[in-house]
Structures are given as structure tokens and as C-alpha cells.
Write a protein that holds these residues in place. Structure first.
Motif, PDB file in Angstrom:
ATOM      1  N   MET A   1     -86.104  52.011 -20.457  1.00  0.00           N
ATOM      2  CA  MET A   1     -85.340  52.633 -19.405  1.00  0.00           C
ATOM      3  C   MET A   1     -83.883  52.236 -19.608  1.00  0.00           C
ATOM      4  O   MET A   1     -83.589  51.053 -19.756  1.00  0.00           O
ATOM      5  CB  MET A   1     -85.861  52.133 -18.056  1.00  0.00           C
ATOM      6  N   VAL A   2     -82.989  53.222 -19.625  1.00  0.00           N
ATOM      7  CA  VAL A   2     -81.575  52.961 -19.901  1.00  0.00           C
ATOM      8  C   VAL A   2     -80.753  52.982 -18.616  1.00  0.00           C
ATOM      9  O   VAL A   2     -80.932  53.846 -17.762  1.00  0.00           O
ATOM     10  CB  VAL A   2     -81.006  54.005 -20.890  1.00  0.00           C
ATOM     11  N   LEU A   3     -79.832  52.019 -18.531  1.00  0.00           N
ATOM     12  CA  LEU A   3     -78.773  52.032 -17.527  1.00  0.00           C
ATOM     13  C   LEU A   3     -77.496  52.346 -18.289  1.00  0.00           C
ATOM     14  O   LEU A   3     -77.168  51.680 -19.266  1.00  0.00           O
ATOM     15  CB  LEU A   3     -78.627  50.671 -16.851  1.00  0.00           C
ATOM     16  N   SER A   4     -76.814  53.383 -17.865  1.00  0.00           N
ATOM     17  CA  SER A   4     -75.582  53.788 -18.525  1.00  0.00           C
ATOM     18  C   SER A   4     -74.562  54.084 -17.442  1.00  0.00           C
ATOM     19  O   SER A   4     -74.765  53.762 -16.280  1.00  0.00           O
ATOM     20  CB  SER A   4     -75.842  55.021 -19.411  1.00  0.00           C
ATOM     21  N   GLY A   5     -73.456  54.695 -17.830  1.00  0.00           N
ATOM     22  CA  GLY A   5     -72.480  55.109 -16.835  1.00  0.00           C
ATOM     23  C   GLY A   5     -71.122  54.497 -17.037  1.00  0.00           C
ATOM     24  O   GLY A   5     -70.744  54.101 -18.139  1.00  0.00           O
ATOM     25  N   CYS A   6     -70.422  54.399 -15.950  1.00  0.00           N
ATOM     26  CA  CYS A   6     -69.028  53.976 -15.958  1.00  0.00           C
ATOM     27  C   CYS A   6     -68.888  52.500 -16.309  1.00  0.00           C
ATOM     28  O   CYS A   6     -69.605  51.650 -15.758  1.00  0.00           O
ATOM     29  CB  CYS A   6     -68.403  54.248 -14.591  1.00  0.00           C
ATOM     30  N   SER A   7     -67.974  52.204 -17.216  1.00  0.00           N
ATOM     31  CA  SER A   7     -67.637  50.807 -17.494  1.00  0.00           C
ATOM     32  C   SER A   7     -67.160  50.169 -16.199  1.00  0.00           C
ATOM     33  O   SER A   7     -66.381  50.758 -15.457  1.00  0.00           O
ATOM     34  CB  SER A   7     -66.522  50.722 -18.529  1.00  0.00           C
TER      35      SER A   7
ATOM     36  N   GLY B   1     -88.179  39.775 -12.830  1.00  0.00           N
ATOM     37  CA  GLY B   1     -89.250  39.678 -13.808  1.00  0.00           C
ATOM     38  C   GLY B   1     -89.303  40.764 -14.863  1.00  0.00           C
ATOM     39  O   GLY B   1     -90.238  40.806 -15.657  1.00  0.00           O
ATOM     40  N   HIS B   2     -88.300  41.632 -14.918  1.00  0.00           N
ATOM     41  CA  HIS B   2     -88.300  42.708 -15.910  1.00  0.00           C
ATOM     42  C   HIS B   2     -87.550  42.271 -17.165  1.00  0.00           C
ATOM     43  O   HIS B   2     -86.599  41.494 -17.102  1.00  0.00           O
ATOM     44  CB  HIS B   2     -87.660  43.972 -15.323  1.00  0.00           C
ATOM     45  N   ALA B   3     -87.982  42.789 -18.304  1.00  0.00           N
ATOM     46  CA  ALA B   3     -87.300  42.510 -19.566  1.00  0.00           C
ATOM     47  C   ALA B   3     -86.002  43.310 -19.616  1.00  0.00           C
ATOM     48  O   ALA B   3     -85.952  44.451 -19.134  1.00  0.00           O
ATOM     49  CB  ALA B   3     -88.197  42.900 -20.739  1.00  0.00           C
TER      50      ALA B   3
ATOM     51  N   SER C   1     -96.586  45.253 -20.659  1.00  0.00           N
ATOM     52  CA  SER C   1     -96.998  46.194 -19.623  1.00  0.00           C
ATOM     53  C   SER C   1     -95.870  46.588 -18.681  1.00  0.00           C
ATOM     54  O   SER C   1     -95.979  47.578 -17.976  1.00  0.00           O
ATOM     55  CB  SER C   1     -98.160  45.601 -18.824  1.00  0.00           C
ATOM     56  N   GLY C   2     -94.785  45.826 -18.648  1.00  0.00           N
ATOM     57  CA  GLY C   2     -93.696  46.123 -17.718  1.00  0.00           C
ATOM     58  C   GLY C   2     -92.605  46.954 -18.348  1.00  0.00           C
ATOM     59  O   GLY C   2     -92.665  47.344 -19.511  1.00  0.00           O
ATOM     60  N   TRP C   3     -91.592  47.218 -17.560  1.00  0.00           N
ATOM     61  CA  TRP C   3     -90.431  47.988 -18.008  1.00  0.00           C
ATOM     62  C   TRP C   3     -89.472  47.094 -18.770  1.00  0.00           C
ATOM     63  O   TRP C   3     -89.305  45.927 -18.450  1.00  0.00           O
ATOM     64  CB  TRP C   3     -89.693  48.574 -16.810  1.00  0.00           C
ATOM     65  N   THR C   4     -88.802  47.680 -19.751  1.00  0.00           N
ATOM     66  CA  THR C   4     -87.668  47.042 -20.413  1.00  0.00           C
ATOM     67  C   THR C   4     -86.452  47.883 -20.088  1.00  0.00           C
ATOM     68  O   THR C   4     -86.459  49.103 -20.284  1.00  0.00           O
ATOM     69  CB  THR C   4     -87.858  46.976 -21.945  1.00  0.00           C
ATOM     70  N   PHE C   5     -85.417  47.240 -19.567  1.00  0.00           N
ATOM     71  CA  PHE C   5     -84.186  47.928 -19.186  1.00  0.00           C
ATOM     72  C   PHE C   5     -83.097  47.619 -20.214  1.00  0.00           C
ATOM     73  O   PHE C   5     -82.858  46.455 -20.539  1.00  0.00           O
ATOM     74  CB  PHE C   5     -83.726  47.481 -17.795  1.00  0.00           C
ATOM     75  N   PHE C   6     -82.458  48.681 -20.713  1.00  0.00           N
ATOM     76  CA  PHE C   6     -81.386  48.565 -21.700  1.00  0.00           C
ATOM     77  C   PHE C   6     -80.043  48.810 -21.018  1.00  0.00           C
ATOM     78  O   PHE C   6     -79.868  49.819 -20.334  1.00  0.00           O
ATOM     79  CB  PHE C   6     -81.554  49.613 -22.800  1.00  0.00           C
ATOM     80  N   ASP C   7     -79.095  47.910 -21.236  1.00  0.00           N
ATOM     81  CA  ASP C   7     -77.714  48.117 -20.799  1.00  0.00           C
ATOM     82  C   ASP C   7     -77.039  48.933 -21.901  1.00  0.00           C
ATOM     83  O   ASP C   7     -76.673  48.389 -22.946  1.00  0.00           O
ATOM     84  CB  ASP C   7     -77.021  46.775 -20.611  1.00  0.00           C
ATOM     85  N   ARG C   8     -76.977  50.221 -21.693  1.00  0.00           N
ATOM     86  CA  ARG C   8     -76.542  51.181 -22.706  1.00  0.00           C
ATOM     87  C   ARG C   8     -77.566  51.223 -23.839  1.00  0.00           C
ATOM     88  O   ARG C   8     -78.688  50.785 -23.664  1.00  0.00           O
ATOM     89  CB  ARG C   8     -75.133  50.902 -23.208  1.00  0.00           C
TER      90      ARG C   8
ATOM     91  N   HIS D   1     -87.030  56.670 -22.299  1.00  0.00           N
ATOM     92  CA  HIS D   1     -87.639  57.320 -21.144  1.00  0.00           C
ATOM     93  C   HIS D   1     -86.699  58.439 -20.701  1.00  0.00           C
ATOM     94  O   HIS D   1     -85.480  58.314 -20.813  1.00  0.00           O
ATOM     95  CB  HIS D   1     -87.840  56.300 -20.010  1.00  0.00           C
ATOM     96  N   ASP D   2     -87.243  59.525 -20.193  1.00  0.00           N
ATOM     97  CA  ASP D   2     -86.407  60.694 -19.888  1.00  0.00           C
ATOM     98  C   ASP D   2     -85.509  60.533 -18.674  1.00  0.00           C
ATOM     99  O   ASP D   2     -84.621  61.350 -18.437  1.00  0.00           O
ATOM    100  CB  ASP D   2     -87.259  61.958 -19.756  1.00  0.00           C
TER     101      ASP D   2
END
Length: 176
Positions: free
Chosen positions: A1-7, A22-24, A72-79, A107-108
Motif C-alpha cells: 500500500m503506497v502513501l504518496s502526495g505532497c512533500s 504494528g504495520h510494516a 499476513s499484514g499490510w506493508t506501507f510504502f512512503d512513496r 495495491h490499486d
């Protein structure tokens, strides 16, 4: 799962909160590259050579993706790969769709931090002002949508509320 957007829109702060829950997480490639370049010759700094910076960001994001935590959990990417490909498209004209062709999509759904002047702060690694951050945000929003991603704009609220918003949206937290 990606987090993107404004600097300066609160992505890193939100990732820290998601990790606390607890998320990666995978930290932003660009910040790591800037720190490394500031210790070296600086040839791939975004304000020195945007195309070289974007190419390095693409390589780092590809490595991050290949070595991302699994489970089994979500991995969140900063960009990530898409941000780097869109930066390369902007800096060198290389179409993001071509750059991204060898990679599986994320992920979409992508969460976007909107421009938020009240929290935007320039620092050693983020030297551009709000106008440049807004222009980047607009390019990312258009680019993600053109590549088929659903963009969800995060509310301008506390980090705790933003984390609840994200987790509810992906079904990891029941509705209140």
C-alpha cells in the motif's frame, strides 16, 4: 500500500503511526538518497540533477519492493516505484508506463497527502517551497490516476485520525 502526495504533507509521520500500530513500513527512497548524496559528491541530488535523482529513486524503490516485509499484514510504502517513475518522466521525458512495465503494480488504492501549508517545513533534505510541492502533488495525482490507481485524498487532521482513516478504508479497522 503506497502513501504518496505532497512533500511535507505528513506521509512520514503517518507511516510512523502505522508502524506504532504494528504495520510494516518502508521509508521514502528520496530522503535516504538525499542523505547519502549529502555525505558524498551530491551528483544525484534532486536540486542538482533531477533525472539522476529519479533514476536512483527508481533503483532504490525496486530494491525496497523486492525486499519488503511479507506476511499476513499490510506493508506501507512512503512513496515508491510510481513516484520515482513519474519523477523520471517529469525530469527526462521517459514515459512512466514504460518505466514501470517490468514491475508488478502496487495495491490499486493509493493514499495521497494533500498540500497542507500549515505543516509543510523545508529542511536539509526538502529544500523546495510550497509552490514546488503543490506542482509535484498535482503531477503525482494526475500520474497515479493515469496509471489506473484509485487515489484517496487523506483528510487534514491529526495523525491518529489519519491512521484510523487509512485502516478503516482498507478494512483493518471496524467502522466506529
Amino acid at each position: 500500500m503506497v502513501l504518496s502526495g505532497c512533500s511535507g504533507g505528513g506521509k512520514s509521520t503517518l507511516l510512523t503511526e502505522l508502524a506504532r500500530r504494528g504495520h510494516a513500513i518502508v521509508t521514502e527512497p528520496g530522503r535516504r538518497i538525499v542523505e547519502e548524496e549529502l555525505r558524498g559528491d551530491g551528483g544525484a541530488l534532486p536540486w542538482v540533477n533531477p533525472a539522476a535523482f529519479a533514476a536512483r529513486a527508481l533503483a532504490v524503490a525496486a530494491d525496497d519492493r523486492a525486499h519488503a516485509p511479507t506476511g499476513s499484514g499490510w506493508t506501507f510504502f512512503d512513496r515508491g516505484l510510481v513516484d520515482a517513475a513519474l519523477a523520471l518522466q517529469h525530469a527526462a521525458g521517459q514515459p512512466a508506463s514504460v518505466t514501470l512495465a517490468p514491475f508488478a503494480p502496487y495495491h490499486d488504492t493509493v493514499f495521497m497527502t494533500p498540500p497542507w501549508p500549515e505543516i509543510h517545513v523545508a529542511d536539509r533534505a526538502r529544500r523546495h517551497g510550497m509552490d514546488a510541492a503543490i506542482a509535484e502533488y498535482d503531477r503525482l495525482l494526475i500520474g497515479y490516476r493515469a496509471l489506473g490507481y484509485e487515489t484517496v485524498i487523506l483528510p487534514k487532521t491529526s495523525v491518529e485520525e489519519r491512521a484510523r482513516f487509512v485502516l478503516r478504508r482498507i478494512g483493518s479497522l471496524p467502522e466506529a
